[in-house]
Design a protein around this motif. Structure first.
Motif: not given
Length: 52
Positions: A14-33
């Motif tokens: 939200k500061e500079c507008g840079e975009r990232f697309v990452l893969r993460g793990r979702k466990e117990h409703g929480r996403i960790e990238t």
């Protein structure tokens, strides 16, 4: 038994507008990238969207 799901996450700074697309793990409703900060040193203000 834990349920682990691989998900694609879109992050936009939200500061500079840079975009990232990452893969993460979702466990117990929480996403960790492992994502820590943007290239502009922003660590807090992000728009995060889970992509299916």
């Amino acid at each position: 038994m834990s349920f682990l799901l691989r998900v694609k996450v879109k992050i936009r700074c939200k500061e500079c507008g840079e975009r990232f697309v990452l893969r993460g793990r979702k466990e117990h409703g929480r996403i960790e990238t492992g994502f820590k900060q943007c290239l502009c040193n922003n660590k807090n203000r992000f728009e995060i969207e889970e992509d299916f």
